[in-house]
Design an enzyme around this catalytic site. Structure first.
Site, PDB file in Angstrom:
ATOM      1  N   GLY A 188       0.788  -1.223   0.000  1.00  0.00           N
ATOM      2  CA  GLY A 188       0.000   0.000   0.000  1.00  0.00           C
ATOM      3  C   GLY A 188       0.819   1.271   0.000  1.00  0.00           C
TER       4      GLY A 188
ATOM      5  N   ARG B 174      -2.583  13.732  -5.713  1.00  0.00           N
ATOM      6  CA  ARG B 174      -2.857  14.017  -7.117  1.00  0.00           C
ATOM      7  C   ARG B 174      -4.311  14.412  -7.324  1.00  0.00           C
ATOM      8  NH1 ARG B 174      -1.935   8.156 -10.097  1.00  0.00           N
ATOM      9  NH2 ARG B 174      -3.526   6.956  -8.996  1.00  0.00           N
TER      10      ARG B 174
ATOM     11  N   ASP C 284      -6.843  -0.852 -16.618  1.00  0.00           N
ATOM     12  CA  ASP C 284      -7.075  -0.175 -15.347  1.00  0.00           C
ATOM     13  C   ASP C 284      -6.233   1.085 -15.214  1.00  0.00           C
ATOM     14  OD1 ASP C 284      -5.086  -2.457 -15.124  1.00  0.00           O
ATOM     15  OD2 ASP C 284      -4.588  -1.364 -13.301  1.00  0.00           O
TER      16      ASP C 284
END
Length: 495
Positions: A131, A181, A262
């Protein structure tokens, strides 16, 4: 620090975002709400005032300890309910099944922008990952997002990078970092593939209706009441945006490196900066991703891969379109739109203001010459821009092994320049052919300095890349040929 992030003290934060209903309101089928995982001892690595202006952040926001904590994931912005979204997709042409935001969290939407932390810790979709993002890849994404924006290429944006001394394991131990972002939407082709593959028709329709209403209202307006025309119109609109995006990539010599479904934006934005590269020596078959053993995502294959990905999106939308011919027709314009957009960009790069029948052949002949001599893409175009105004092409000719071949190409090109006006042509060219791009070796130098806690090179690069068409006297080395060691830099899907 391993517990959930506490709420950010609203009294200490200089920014109070006004959250708007958005993707997170679609419901629990679309992701999982969870807080980011904190990182110890965060510090600023890089910030973008240009991106901050999109959000209305106050001047001096980088001086706020509260925002440093919030943008690292150590505290929650007031009113934020972070979530990781679920999606699926094809990776390297193979169906990969369920994926999702394995290290990213959507904080919410404000000022028309979704805010997303990348590298904020484990989520239900992390699979075998941790992660986290590392400083190396986070700096690359931050710099390239803002550089692409300055070049006029549709892209997600990067507000900031924060770092931490916490170590994470990749090929070697590296320090962690987080990128904040921005984008109007982070919805991907894979979001639609996910619900189609699971036969969740209601959620598929809900997602499509949301995206059309928010971002493609013209498709809804053009449909007959009660018909399904707007879904096919939506597919066509996405296809054409994607075609124009790919034309921009090819024109600036940008290699994405991992064009999985994706990683494809439903808004036609450059998304997920991983093993990207701006080409040095022009090689149409260049593979920038060390993990891409078969060259699926080689530079010259990018337009066709995007088209293949659009067919995956079309298949996912078939339960809504319910007409195979309509879906096929929705994709028919891709090739023409890409071709027209690419040719228009190449005309501008050549300074040709008047379209002519022979332009495509002129461009193709030039590309063959550039490839044969492995001519530096960015330096060639910048030299040509200056030469067009002077009428002296000696420095451009020096770039080619086949000088006679260049001379033969130059003759008809000079005639066209004369017809369109050299001064006007050079002015146009200098505004579209950058002097500075984020070459791999420049990024590596900034990263090496940042790992030592020195951010001057990163800030200098940011300044040059924010105005890539300016001359910036005194910094010619940043626009020169790459050093020999640059060809040995390897970049992969690892981050």
């Amino acid at each position: 620090m391993t517990g959930p992030a506490p709420a950010c003290d609203a009294l200490r934060s200089p920014w109070q975002p006004q959250w708007q209903p958005g993707f997170a309101q679609l419901g629990p089928a679309f992701g999982r709400e969870l807080p980011p995982r904190p990182l110890p001892e965060p510090y600023w690595v890089g910030t973008s005032d240009s991106a901050a202006a999109l959000l209305g952040l106050p001047g001096g926001w980088q001086q706020s300890p509260a925002l440093l904590q919030a943008f690292t994931g150590n505290a929650l912005l007031p009113g934020s309910t972070p979530m990781a979204s679920v999606y699926s997709g094809h990776q390297f042409g193979v169906w990969a099944g369920q994926l999702g935001d394995g290290r990213a969290l959507l904080l919410g939407e404000t000022a028309g922008q979704e805010l997303q932390l990348k590298g904020s810790g484990l989520t239900p979709y992390s699979r075998m990952g941790d992660g986290r993002a590392v400083l190396r890849s986070s700096i690359r994404e931050f710099l390239c997002s803002e550089a692409m924006h300055a070049l006029g290429v549709p892209t997600t944006r990067a507000l900031c990078v924060t770092g931490s001394p916490q170590l994470v394991q990749r090929e070697q131990l590296e320090t962690a970092a987080v990128v904040m972002r921005l984008a109007p939407s982070f919805v991907r082709f894979g979001h639609f593939e996910h619900f189609a593959a699971r036969r969740q028709g209601a959620e598929l329709r809900q997602l499509a209706d949301y995206v059309i209403t928010r971002y493609y209202p013209e498709c809804q307006d053009a449909a007959e009441p009660g018909s399904r025309q707007h879904y096919a119109a939506f597919l066509q609109a996405v296809s054409e945006r994607t075609a124009r995006l790919l034309a921009h990539w090819q024109a600036v010599g940008f290699c994405h490196g991992v064009m999985n479904t994706d990683n494809m934006s439903i808004l036609g934005l450059t998304l997920d900066y991983g093993p990207f590269q701006f080409m040095d020596a022009f090689d149409p078959g260049h593979i920038c991703n060390h993990s891409d053993a078969r060259g699926r995502y080689a530079f010259d294959r990018q337009p066709s891969v995007a088209w293949w990905n659009l067919h995956c999106l079309a298949e996912a939308l078939m339960p809504l379109i319910d007409d195979a011919q309509a879906a096929e027709e929705a994709l028919e314009s891709y090739e023409a739109v890409f071709g027209d957009a690419f040719l228009a960009l190449m005309r501008a790069k050549l300074g040709l203001r008047t379209p002519r029948d022979g332009d495509a052949a002129l461009v193709q002949q030039l590309l063959v010459l550039l490839a044969a001599g492995r001519v530096d893409w960015t330096i060639f175009w910048r030299r040509l821009s200056h030469a067009a105004g002077r009428g002296d092409f000696a420095e451009v000719r020096d770039l080619f092994i086949d000088g006679a071949g260049f001379d033969a190409w130059l003759l008809p090109y000079q005639e066209l320049l004369t017809q369109d006006g050299r001064a006007l042509a050079a002015d146009l060219m200098l505004k579209i052919n950058p002097k500075f791009v984020l070459r791999n070796h420049l990024a590596e130098q900034a990263i090496a300095e940042a790992k030592l806690g020195r951010f001057g090179e990163l800030q200098l690069l940011q300044t040059l890349l924010a105005r890539p068409f300016d001359e910036h006297p005194g910094f010619e080395a940043h626009a020169g040929f790459p050093p020999d060691w640059a060809s040995h830099i390897t970049i992969s899907c690892s981050s």
